[in-house]
Design a protein around this motif. Structure first.
Motif, PDB file in Angstrom:
ATOM      1  N   UNK A   1       0.809  -1.215   0.000  1.00 43.72           N
ATOM      2  CA  UNK A   1       0.000   0.000   0.000  1.00 43.72           C
ATOM      3  C   UNK A   1       0.844   1.268   0.000  1.00 43.72           C
ATOM      4  N   UNK A   2       1.957   1.274   0.708  1.00 43.50           N
ATOM      5  CA  UNK A   2       2.817   2.463   0.676  1.00 43.50           C
ATOM      6  C   UNK A   2       3.407   2.663  -0.717  1.00 43.50           C
ATOM      7  N   UNK A   3       3.871   1.578  -1.326  1.00 42.85           N
ATOM      8  CA  UNK A   3       4.473   1.695  -2.644  1.00 42.85           C
ATOM      9  C   UNK A   3       3.435   2.115  -3.685  1.00 42.85           C
ATOM     10  N   UNK A   4       2.284   1.449  -3.681  1.00 39.35           N
ATOM     11  CA  UNK A   4       1.250   1.752  -4.679  1.00 39.35           C
ATOM     12  C   UNK A   4       0.684   3.152  -4.500  1.00 39.35           C
ATOM     13  N   UNK A   5       0.542   3.597  -3.263  1.00 39.30           N
ATOM     14  CA  UNK A   5       0.004   4.937  -3.024  1.00 39.30           C
ATOM     15  C   UNK A   5       0.942   5.998  -3.577  1.00 39.30           C
ATOM     16  N   UNK A   6       2.251   5.795  -3.417  1.00 34.52           N
ATOM     17  CA  UNK A   6       3.218   6.759  -3.956  1.00 34.52           C
ATOM     18  C   UNK A   6       3.158   6.785  -5.480  1.00 34.52           C
ATOM     19  N   UNK A   7       3.081   5.622  -6.079  1.00 32.85           N
ATOM     20  CA  UNK A   7       3.002   5.553  -7.540  1.00 32.85           C
ATOM     21  C   UNK A   7       1.715   6.177  -8.056  1.00 32.85           C
ATOM     22  N   UNK A   8       0.604   5.914  -7.358  1.00 33.05           N
ATOM     23  CA  UNK A   8      -0.669   6.490  -7.781  1.00 33.05           C
ATOM     24  C   UNK A   8      -0.686   8.001  -7.548  1.00 33.05           C
ATOM     25  N   UNK A   9      -0.017   8.466  -6.503  1.00 32.21           N
ATOM     26  CA  UNK A   9       0.097   9.912  -6.277  1.00 32.21           C
ATOM     27  C   UNK A   9       0.748  10.576  -7.480  1.00 32.21           C
ATOM     28  N   UNK A  10       1.762   9.935  -8.027  1.00 33.41           N
ATOM     29  CA  UNK A  10       2.480  10.478  -9.177  1.00 33.41           C
ATOM     30  C   UNK A  10       1.610  10.427 -10.436  1.00 33.41           C
ATOM     31  N   UNK A  11       1.060   9.244 -10.718  1.00 36.45           N
ATOM     32  CA  UNK A  11       0.287   9.054 -11.955  1.00 36.45           C
ATOM     33  C   UNK A  11      -0.967   9.923 -11.966  1.00 36.45           C
ATOM     34  N   UNK A  12      -1.711   9.907 -10.864  1.00 40.13           N
ATOM     35  CA  UNK A  12      -2.998  10.613 -10.851  1.00 40.13           C
ATOM     36  C   UNK A  12      -2.829  12.124 -10.949  1.00 40.13           C
ATOM     37  N   UNK A  13      -1.837  12.672 -10.245  1.00 40.42           N
ATOM     38  CA  UNK A  13      -1.665  14.126 -10.301  1.00 40.42           C
ATOM     39  C   UNK A  13      -1.107  14.551 -11.662  1.00 40.42           C
ATOM     40  N   UNK A  14      -0.293  13.694 -12.281  1.00 39.92           N
ATOM     41  CA  UNK A  14       0.233  14.036 -13.591  1.00 39.92           C
ATOM     42  C   UNK A  14      -0.851  13.951 -14.667  1.00 39.92           C
ATOM     43  N   UNK A  15      -1.790  13.029 -14.518  1.00 40.78           N
ATOM     44  CA  UNK A  15      -2.934  12.978 -15.435  1.00 40.78           C
ATOM     45  C   UNK A  15      -3.792  14.235 -15.284  1.00 40.78           C
ATOM     46  N   UNK A  16      -3.963  14.664 -14.053  1.00 45.20           N
ATOM     47  CA  UNK A  16      -4.722  15.886 -13.786  1.00 45.20           C
ATOM     48  C   UNK A  16      -4.019  17.096 -14.407  1.00 45.20           C
ATOM     49  N   UNK A  17      -2.704  17.155 -14.248  1.00 47.83           N
ATOM     50  CA  UNK A  17      -1.936  18.266 -14.832  1.00 47.83           C
ATOM     51  C   UNK A  17      -1.995  18.220 -16.356  1.00 47.83           C
ATOM     52  N   UNK A  18      -1.977  17.012 -16.937  1.00 49.20           N
ATOM     53  CA  UNK A  18      -2.063  16.877 -18.391  1.00 49.20           C
ATOM     54  C   UNK A  18      -3.421  17.355 -18.899  1.00 49.20           C
ATOM     55  N   UNK A  19      -4.450  17.090 -18.117  1.00 47.27           N
ATOM     56  CA  UNK A  19      -5.787  17.583 -18.488  1.00 47.27           C
ATOM     57  C   UNK A  19      -5.822  19.107 -18.447  1.00 47.27           C
ATOM     58  N   UNK A  20      -5.269  19.688 -17.395  1.00 44.05           N
ATOM     59  CA  UNK A  20      -5.293  21.147 -17.253  1.00 44.05           C
ATOM     60  C   UNK A  20      -4.452  21.839 -18.329  1.00 44.05           C
ATOM     61  N   UNK A  21      -3.322  21.244 -18.648  1.00 42.34           N
ATOM     62  CA  UNK A  21      -2.393  21.899 -19.578  1.00 42.34           C
ATOM     63  C   UNK A  21      -2.710  21.634 -21.043  1.00 42.34           C
ATOM     64  N   UNK A  22      -3.099  20.396 -21.345  1.00 36.69           N
ATOM     65  CA  UNK A  22      -3.243  20.004 -22.749  1.00 36.69           C
ATOM     66  C   UNK A  22      -4.642  19.504 -23.110  1.00 36.69           C
ATOM     67  N   UNK A  23      -5.538  19.483 -22.129  1.00 33.66           N
ATOM     68  CA  UNK A  23      -6.893  19.035 -22.413  1.00 33.66           C
ATOM     69  C   UNK A  23      -7.015  17.553 -22.671  1.00 33.66           C
ATOM     70  N   UNK A  24      -6.029  16.762 -22.230  1.00 29.25           N
ATOM     71  CA  UNK A  24      -6.087  15.309 -22.426  1.00 29.25           C
ATOM     72  C   UNK A  24      -7.276  14.755 -21.644  1.00 29.25           C
ATOM     73  N   UNK A  25      -8.169  14.012 -22.281  1.00 30.41           N
ATOM     74  CA  UNK A  25      -9.373  13.523 -21.581  1.00 30.41           C
ATOM     75  C   UNK A  25      -9.038  12.471 -20.531  1.00 30.41           C
TER      76      UNK A  25
END
Length: 402
Positions: free
Chosen positions: A30-54
């Motif tokens: 859970x510690x490892x997966x949470x860190x990885x998901x923290x990275x992936x999920x926030x970067x997807x959010x940033x990609x949506x904000x910056x480039x409109x990626x759905x």
């Protein structure tokens, strides 16, 4: 066979020599997966904000982002902590092996389902996601009750609130409503858990560290003041969840801010500044009174999005990062000392906790602030994953302490 079983029974908890290392103790996956998901999920959010990626467009990308931070990323860390701490509290054996792998799979299924909700359908995704927190609730309740640790039921209450808030979040999104209430309920549950568990571990760790050096400037032991601070905090958080702009909410929050600030002072954290892995716990708790102060300011016009990010990143995420680094090192047989890389991760995430709320306060620079915050968040959790993944995946705790 009997000799083998007898030998295994003598092995301390979490030190089993057989099976997959990753599933030998709850904190590992859970510690490892949470860190990885923290990275992936926030970067997807940033990609949506910056480039409109759905991203999860059928559910709503904004709601997906909020949900995955509060009910995706954070519950994984909470699970890793509780599945490791509760056996220590109760004296019972930890959940490990196949049962742990199955629980972890339920969490992973929820993340995948929510991310792919536009393809698989919103309702199936909601159904899958809604399984994890109730499963954790049942599991942790069973362990606490079986161990007859009735005082720890207040931690279980936090899981109850989170489970309800998660379902309510989905109900409101599906109904086309803004899930502001469940967002505040969920954040409030975590903050309350920080005040409860933090009041348990911070004074204890601080006292033990000072005692090593023969120093006597110990934290004030837990007493009625601590209980009153927790209760006042719970009242303020409940008022914030229900009526965030009411004057009574501001008054309760101001009192809670003062009481928790005094409580933190009573723990005398400045004495442990030479030990960053301990000092950061005090630094993270500082965001609790700051967060309550922000709630009070919210009744006077401070944007609520700014208020909730003070709690979400400072009081919750920074505390979680601090606990993950400490627990990972301690439960894998290492000295509870932070490396320079870990110390950088603390500083960066603390800076993000201060920076992100300003996006609503300085609208003309909101885009730049959001991107800088996303980068800082990503770097902090990348540092954790880079340094601690080998400890979590490959190395067992030695039977003889190093």
């Amino acid at each position: 066979m009997q000799k083998t079983m007898a030998k295994d029974e003598r092995v301390p908890r979490g030190m089993s020599r057989s099976g997959l290392v990753l599933f030998s103790y709850g904190f590992r996956p859970f510690f490892l997966a949470s860190a990885l998901w923290a990275i992936v999920s926030i970067d997807l959010w940033a990609a949506f904000l910056s480039f409109g990626i759905p991203v999860a467009t059928e559910y709503g990308t904004l709601y997906w982002h909020a949900h995955e931070m509060i009910f995706g990323f954070a519950p994984a860390i909470l699970a890793g902590f509780l599945l490791t701490a509760i056996p220590n509290w109760t004296g019972r054996l930890p959940i490990a092996g196949r049962p742990l792998a199955m629980l972890f799979a339920v969490w992973c299924a929820g993340r995948i389902a929510m991310l792919l909700s536009s393809s698989s359908g919103v309702m199936p995704a909601v159904a899958v996601d809604s399984l994890f927190l109730p499963a954790m609730l049942v599991l942790c309740t069973r362990e606490v009750v079986a161990g007859k640790k009735w005082k720890d039921l207040k931690v279980i209450a936090g899981l109850v609130v989170l489970s309800i808030a998660n379902v309510l979040f989905h109900v409101q999104v599906v109904a086309g409503q803004s899930p502001e209430l469940p967002i505040r309920l969920g954040l409030g549950a975590y903050v309350l858990l920080v005040t409860i568990v933090g009041g348990r571990i911070l004074p204890s760790f601080t006292r033990n560290w000072l005692n090593q050096f023969g120093r006597t400037e110990f934290p004030v032991p837990y007493n009625h003041y601590d209980a009153a601070s927790i209760i006042m905090g719970a009242v303020a958080l409940a008022a914030w969840a229900i009526a965030p702009e009411a004057l009574i909410t501001g008054l309760c929050a101001a009192i809670a801010a003062a009481m928790n600030g005094i409580r933190l002072y009573r723990w005398r954290g400045w004495n442990v500044w030479p030990e960053p892995i301990l000092f950061v716990l005090h630094g993270a708790y500082l965001f609790v009174p700051i967060g309550f102060a922000a709630v009070a300011l919210g009744t006077l016009g401070m944007p609520q999005v700014a208020v909730l990010h003070v709690f979400a990143i400072g009081a919750i995420s920074l505390m979680m990062l601090a606990v993950m680094t400490r627990a990972t090192r301690g439960h894998t047989g290492r000295k509870v000392k932070s490396s320079r890389l870990t110390n950088y991760s603390y500083v960066i995430l603390a800076a993000v906790a201060l920076l992100r709320p300003s996006a609503e306060l300085i609208p003309s620079f909101s885009s730049e602030i959001l991107m800088a915050s996303a980068i800082g968040w990503t770097v902090a959790f990348c540092m954790f994953a880079h340094e601690h993944a080998p400890f979590l995946c490959r190395e067992r705790k030695p039977l003889v302490s190093r």
